[in-house]
Structure formats: C-alpha cells, structure tokens
Write a protein that holds these residues in place. Structure first.
Motif, PDB file in Angstrom:
ATOM      1  N   HIS A  26       0.840  -1.193   0.000  1.00 46.54           N
ATOM      2  CA  HIS A  26       0.000   0.000   0.000  1.00 46.54           C
ATOM      3  C   HIS A  26       0.877   1.246   0.000  1.00 46.54           C
ATOM      4  N   ASP A  27       0.358   2.327  -0.577  1.00 45.86           N
ATOM      5  CA  ASP A  27       1.089   3.596  -0.582  1.00 45.86           C
ATOM      6  C   ASP A  27       1.239   4.159   0.826  1.00 45.86           C
ATOM      7  N   ASP A  28       0.209   3.975   1.641  1.00 52.86           N
ATOM      8  CA  ASP A  28       0.201   4.458   3.024  1.00 52.86           C
ATOM      9  C   ASP A  28      -0.198   3.303   3.933  1.00 52.86           C
ATOM     10  N   ALA A  29      -0.093   3.513   5.232  1.00 51.04           N
ATOM     11  CA  ALA A  29      -0.490   2.482   6.193  1.00 51.04           C
ATOM     12  C   ALA A  29      -1.970   2.138   5.994  1.00 51.04           C
ATOM     13  N   PRO A  30      -2.305   0.869   5.778  1.00 49.04           N
ATOM     14  CA  PRO A  30      -3.682   0.469   5.486  1.00 49.04           C
ATOM     15  C   PRO A  30      -4.520   0.190   6.736  1.00 49.04           C
ATOM     16  N   GLY A  46      -0.428  -4.932   3.846  1.00 47.72           N
ATOM     17  CA  GLY A  46      -1.593  -5.444   4.555  1.00 47.72           C
ATOM     18  C   GLY A  46      -1.979  -6.773   3.942  1.00 47.72           C
ATOM     19  N   CYS A  47      -2.355  -7.731   4.772  1.00 49.65           N
ATOM     20  CA  CYS A  47      -2.737  -9.036   4.239  1.00 49.65           C
ATOM     21  C   CYS A  47      -4.147  -9.383   4.697  1.00 49.65           C
ATOM     22  N   LYS A 104      15.444   6.017   5.350  1.00 46.69           N
ATOM     23  CA  LYS A 104      14.237   6.857   5.321  1.00 46.69           C
ATOM     24  C   LYS A 104      13.106   6.239   4.507  1.00 46.69           C
ATOM     25  N   GLU A 105      13.377   5.108   3.869  1.00 45.79           N
ATOM     26  CA  GLU A 105      12.361   4.467   3.029  1.00 45.79           C
ATOM     27  C   GLU A 105      11.461   3.560   3.869  1.00 45.79           C
TER      28      GLU A 105
END
Length: 149
Positions: A81-85, A129-130, A123-124
């Motif tokens: 995901h691009d952001d925390a799901p 999410g599963c 920094k990466e």
C-alpha cells in the motif's frame, strides 16, 4: 457479549488454531522464498506494546510465533500500500519484527497482529496489509471486514 469480549474470544480462538503459537527459537538461519525474492534473515519473538489491563491479548502475543518461512508467506500474500492500510485491519498491540532482504536491499520489518506490516530501510518505508484468507493462521486477528462472526 461485549465488543471487548468478542475481540478476546477471536484472539484466543485464533491463537488456539495457530501452529505458530508453539515456542521455537526464531533466529535459526535463513530461508529464501522460492518466488518473490525475499530472504528472511531473522525473526524476533513477538513484542506486546499494550497496557497491562488486557491479559488475554498480552498472553496471546507472547505465545505468537512466526518462522522465517511464515514471514515469507505473509509477504507473498500481502498487498503493498502507498500508506499504512489501518482502516481495513484490526490494530493489535503486538508485533513480530526482524530483518529481511528483498531485491538486494536489507530491511527491518514488523508484522502487526492484525495483519498490517512495515518494511524500513533508512528513510524508506513500505506498507503492507494481508487480508487473504491464507493470512489468517499467520496473525492474531485476521482481516474480516470488522465482522468477527
């Protein structure tokens, strides 16, 4: 039954059905995924970060174990995901962490008991999410659309 009681019941049932609740030394070498190019370098014991007023969750957390092969399976099944799901997963105060290598890059990882995960290197940050049914035996509270029935 209260929502809290349902959550505890789900955790207890999930842990009872997880072969990963057995104790084992989790720093037992390296396993490499047949596909996906993930090499798990280490897996630490689960760490509980909640309050002491939830003894069932704390106990389930301390009993939760993932092998290097199970970590690889989790990430093969997970979606990046691009952001925390967070909106689609339970937030559980317990996580399994370790180190892995993917695409010739070293990462620290953390898999949350609710099925979210993070890779970090400098920094990466990469978010996972599963919600696949096959992830259910790998986490404490599998994604179920917030319907534990």
């Amino acid at each position: 039954m209260s929502n809290h009681g349902v959550v505890l019941l789900v955790i207890a049932c999930a842990c009872a059905g997880i072969a990963t609740c057995a104790s084992a030394d989790q720093r037992v070498g390296t396993a490499t995924a047949a596909t996906g190019g993930i090499e798990v370098l280490s897996v630490d014991a689960a760490r509980y970060t909640g309050t002491s007023d939830d003894p069932a969750l704390e106990r389930a957390c301390h009993e939760w174990r993932l092998t290097p092969t199970q970590v690889m399976r989790f990430f093969r099944l997970a979606t990046e995901h691009d952001d925390a799901p967070y909106s689609g997963f339970y937030q559980v105060s317990c996580a399994v962490s370790g180190e892995l290598r993917a695409a010739q890059h070293d990462w620290s990882f953390s898999i949350g008991g609710g099925g979210t995960a993070v890779w970090r290197s400098g920094k990466e940050i990469r978010h996972w999410g599963c919600s696949a049914a096959e992830c259910a035996p790998l986490v404490l509270m599998p994604a179920d659309g917030f319907d534990p029935e």
